[in-house]
Design an enzyme around this catalytic site. Structure first.
Site, PDB file in Angstrom:
ATOM      1  N   GLU A 205       0.807  -1.234   0.000  1.00 16.98           N
ATOM      2  CA  GLU A 205       0.000   0.000   0.000  1.00 16.98           C
ATOM      3  C   GLU A 205       0.831   1.271   0.000  1.00 16.98           C
ATOM      4  O   GLU A 205       0.397   2.317   0.491  1.00 16.98           O
ATOM      5  CB  GLU A 205      -0.998  -0.006   1.175  1.00 16.98           C
ATOM      6  CG  GLU A 205      -2.077  -1.048   0.989  1.00 16.98           C
ATOM      7  CD  GLU A 205      -3.018  -1.205   2.175  1.00 16.98           C
ATOM      8  OE1 GLU A 205      -2.958  -0.391   3.102  1.00 16.98           O
ATOM      9  OE2 GLU A 205      -3.808  -2.161   2.169  1.00 16.98           O
ATOM     10  N   GLU A 281      -5.526  -8.010  -1.054  1.00 21.00           N
ATOM     11  CA  GLU A 281      -5.926  -7.826   0.344  1.00 21.00           C
ATOM     12  C   GLU A 281      -7.350  -7.306   0.354  1.00 21.00           C
ATOM     13  O   GLU A 281      -7.682  -6.346  -0.334  1.00 21.00           O
ATOM     14  CB  GLU A 281      -4.997  -6.867   1.099  1.00 21.00           C
ATOM     15  CG  GLU A 281      -5.325  -6.853   2.601  1.00 21.00           C
ATOM     16  CD  GLU A 281      -4.502  -5.856   3.406  1.00 21.00           C
ATOM     17  OE1 GLU A 281      -3.261  -5.821   3.260  1.00 21.00           O
ATOM     18  OE2 GLU A 281      -5.122  -5.109   4.189  1.00 21.00           O
TER      19      GLU A 281
END
Ligand SMILES: *[C@@H]1O[C@H](CO)[C@@H](O)[C@H](O)[C@H]1NC(C)=O
Ligand SMILES: *[C@@H]1O[C@H](CO)[C@@H](O)[C@H](O)[C@H]1NC(C)=O
Ligand SMILES: *[C@@H]1O[C@H](CO)[C@@H](O)[C@H](O)[C@H]1NC(C)=O
Ligand SMILES: *[C@@H]1O[C@H](CO)[C@@H](O)[C@H](O)[C@H]1NC(C)=O
Ligand SMILES: *[C@@H]1O[C@H](CO)[C@@H](O)[C@H](O)[C@H]1NC(C)=O
Ligand SMILES: *[C@@H]1O[C@H](CO)[C@@H](O)[C@H](O)[C@H]1NC(C)=O
Ligand SMILES: *[C@@H]1O[C@H](CO)[C@@H](O)[C@H](O)[C@H]1NC(C)=O
EC number: 3.2.1.46
Length: 690
Positions: A205, A281
């Site tokens: 991320e 995810e």
């Protein structure tokens, strides 16, 4: 920036991505609906007819369903469960034809930094340092492989040790050093644990660096790791997809585009790369019936809407103190090693609906889609005649995930008829597995229940679908609802707890129940010791890591029960850094995880310049008391902190050093230990009475 602000920014980022996707959706959506409306022949309002057919060829290869351990420290308390309970939990997660029977285990490559619910240790704390026995992810991967030798393993870094960035909090300063660091982890997995890592990620991320990805690919190939596939970039769809479309070498280097929390949708540019698309995810939702509903809906619709062929849940198992951020956002709950209590939650059985009846390498049929009155269906085949159909009718309120926001939709009861064509025309019977995610008082919840097989008459099967239901119809006969005896009852953390760290050959580098929130605390052996402190717990980071969340400027490890109020903590402490060093014990520590910087509590410090402090926070902004203490580095001291109602006192080596009234301070919280900065410090004979 406050951690809250970081989160808000992160959420805003995800929201923007998602809005962008919505606008692009019409294109993808209409493409998909053309395929399925052709097969939906409306008979009347409540019955619809769906064709499942492999004659037009098959769709994408299914890559599997998985869970993330880490990002961060989410399996921390699991390792300390006594047997047989620990093995039972692992069975529910990994054992084929038993429970979640996961196809993929994704682990954090520990990078010493705070990564949501704690820190995980790096295999290289310092330049030149190498140790492939820290933390618990190696152990977890081996336990997963023991149960399912075919399980796929993924490694992904969140944070990195500070030396990688040579002072900058940035991992791409020297891409080949970072690539070597990551490749060493893969080689270490093989050399010390005989684990073959299947996929490797870039930086969770956060930004990717094109040059780094290319260097990583080359280095993998040079080390005979051609088979290790690269997933990029565990963030948004667009930046990596566009970069790949503009750069052939990058396109070749990346095998899988992994996006996070995609809200079941992808973008045209990702599709244009012709690469596998994963929700690498997802989930992150409290694991009750609604969490189960979220998981059921996205497992189907990530493919139906977004062509994604793998979905990976954060997190695998909620094995961290429940008051840390995102408490219980795991497929099951195992957060009490002291009582051995654990709970097999609804997402375990929702996973089973797919995982037990389709394996990586199977392919989706092209004839999948939405049901006329809401819900969705997918079908997969092994290409050898087996067929698995998964149908879900999750309602909006009962299947919201934590993110992104879920646009409103309606689902109603309906009758569906599936017509089996092509290879599947000859099938005579399908096994049936059923779940319903009920509502309070939960008396209408059914999880992974086997129903009598369905006869196929005239090539069709008809089902009455209610709300919030999952059906698996399949030719596979090996499905099983595994079970172990009911685990012990839930109990609070023991109110009298001690650890002298005298473990000669510890199975793990970390002491049970200590959950590091900044810094890394490891078992340590003092070979030369003559003072009775041969075995200690030592904070080992000497440099701030390349952070992923907001690590504190101090190090801290929490332990115990967040409800603790009155408490006495005693611990032997040893500062290793003269003049600037410092060390503390604390009670009523109210926050951890990504919020650790703003943790409050009652902190009792001794500092190597010969002083002590009592502070109301970890950052030492609120000094309640302080003074001379005749303490120095490289000597052992015994500290006692007694907090009773609204007063507290501190003892240094049997002498009361201070007494104080506590004004507005947290009413309750964990106990903790830590150091003033990223510096060595040791702890021994830790004792709590609460
Ligand atoms: C719709 O189909 C169902 C099932 O075939 C049937 O029972 C029902 O009578 C039909 N309703 C109407 C209005 O045709
Ligand atoms: C993807 O596949 C299509 C159809 O085979 C082809 O035309 C296109 O060039 C491919 N795209 C890339 C980026 O390789
Ligand atoms: C289905 O898979 C099983 C093994 O799981 C295999 O024995 C069988 O031949 C396959 N085909 C059909 C039509 O059942
Ligand atoms: C569940 O309990 C409610 C309230 O007690 C009752 O009305 C309902 O019939 C029960 N449902 C089932 C399936 O037992
Ligand atoms: C099966 O289909 C044939 C032809 O469509 C029809 O005549 C027959 O009645 C059907 N049988 C059943 C049991 O529905
Ligand atoms: C000791 O160190 C602390 C922390 O840096 C500092 O606030 C304090 O002024 C120092 N005291 C003395 C006497 O040097
Ligand atoms: C902590 O202090 C309170 C108040 O002085 C006392 O009653 C209690 O016994 C102390 N606890 C321990 C464990 O010494």
């Amino acid at each position: 920036m406050s951690p809250l602000k970081v989160w808000t920014n992160r959420l805003r980022g995800l929201l923007l991505q998602w809005l962008l996707l919505l606008s692009l959706l019409s294109a993808t959506g209409s493409f998909r609906s053309k395929i399925f409306t052709k097969h939906v022949l409306r008979s009347n309002l409540s019955t619809s007819f769906y064709v499942l057919d492999d004659t037009p060829g098959l769709d994408r290869v299914f890559d599997g369903i998985g869970g993330v351990s880490g990002g961060g420290a989410t399996s921390r308390l699991l390792v300390n469960y006594p047997e047989p309970y620990r093995s039972e939990i692992l069975d529910y997660l990994f054992k084929p034809n038993f429970g979640a029977s996961l196809h993929i285990l994704k682990v954090e490559i520990g990078g010493d930094g705070q990564t949501t619910d704690g820190t995980e240790p790096s295999h290289m704390h310092y330049k030149g340092d190498e140790n492939y026995f820290r933390g618990y992810e190696w152990w977890l991967m081996k336990e997963a492989k023991k149960r399912n030798p075919n399980i796929k393993l993924i490694g992904l870094p969140w944070s990195f040790p500070g030396w990688i960035g040579s002072g900058k909090s940035w991992p791409y300063d020297s891409p080949s050093i970072t690539a070597l660091y990551i490749v060493s982890w893969i080689l270490g997995a093989k050399k010390y644990h005989n684990l073959d890592i299947d996929y490797i990620g870039i930086w969770n991320e956060r930004s990717f660096d094109i040059q780094y990805i290319k260097i990583l690919r080359k280095m993998l190939n040079q080390k005979d790791l051609d088979r290790v596939k690269i997933i990029a970039s565990d963030n948004l769809w667009l930046p990596i997809s566009i970069s790949m479309l503009l750069d052939d070498e990058l396109l070749d280097a990346v095998d899988v585009i992994g996006a996070h929390y995609p809200g079941t949708h992808t973008v045209q540019d990702a599709l244009k790369t012709n690469k596998s698309l994963w929700s690498s995810e997802d989930y992150s939702t409290f694991n009750n019936e609604v969490g189960g509903g979220c998981w059921a809906r996205i497992l189907n619709q990530n493919f139906v809407n977004g062509h994604m062929t793998s979905t990976i849940a954060w997190n695998l198992v909620a094995s961290y103190y429940p008051q840390l951020p995102f408490g219980r956002d795991g497929l099951m709950t195992a957060q009490e090693p002291w009582s051995s209590h654990y709970v097999v939650e609804t997402p375990i059985w929702i996973s089973a609906h797919t995982t037990q009846f389709a394996q990586p390498g199977w392919r989706y049929l092209k004839t999948v889609g939405h049901l006329q009155n809401g819900g969705s269906y997918v079908a997969l085949t092994d290409g050898l005649g087996n067929l698995t159909i998964i149908i879900e009718t999750m309602t909006h309120e009962h299947s919201k995930c934590i993110r992104p926001p879920l646009p409103f939709f309606l689902v109603s009861e309906q009758t569906t008829t599936f017509s089996l064509q092509g290879t599947f025309k000859e099938l005579r019977m399908l096994q049936v597995w059923y779940s319903k995610l009920g509502k309070k008082p939960w008396n209408d919840t059914f999880l992974f229940k086997q129903l009598p097989p369905l006869k196929i008459t005239n090539g069709t099967v008809t089902l009455q679908l209610g709300l919030d239901e999952v059906y698996t119809l399949t030719t596979i006969t090996t499905g099983q609802k595994g079970s172990h005896p009911t685990p012990p009852e839930s109990r609070p953390f023991p109110s009298n707890f001690e650890d002298n760290f005298n473990v000669g050959n510890p199975p793990f580098s970390e002491a049970p129940n200590f959950a590091d929130q900044t810094g890394v605390f490891e078992y340590f052996t003092n070979d030369q010791d003559t003072s009775g402190h041969s075995f200690t717990l030592r904070q080992v980071l000497t440099q701030r890591p390349i952070t992923w969340a907001m690590d504190a400027d101090q190090t801290i490890s929490i332990i115990g029960d967040h409800n603790w109020r009155d408490i006495t903590i005693t611990c032997d402490v040893y500062m290793e850094t003269p003049v600037t060093g410092g060390i503390f014990i604390a009670g009523r520590v109210n926050k951890g995880g990504s919020f650790i910087r703003s943790a409050q509590g009652v902190f009792f410090w001794i500092l190597a310049n010969g002083t002590y402090e009592v502070t109301g926070d970890l950052e030492r902004r609120r000094i309640i008391k302080g003074g001379k203490a005749n303490v120095m580095a490289k000597k052992w001291y015994t500290l006692t902190l007694n907090i009773t109602d609204s007063s507290a006192y501190g003892i240094l080596n049997n002498r009361v050093l201070w007494k104080t009234q506590l004004r507005p301070l947290p009413r309750n919280g964990w106990a903790a230990i830590g150091t003033r900065s990223f510096e060595f410090g040791q702890f021994d004979n830790f004792h709590i009475q609460a």
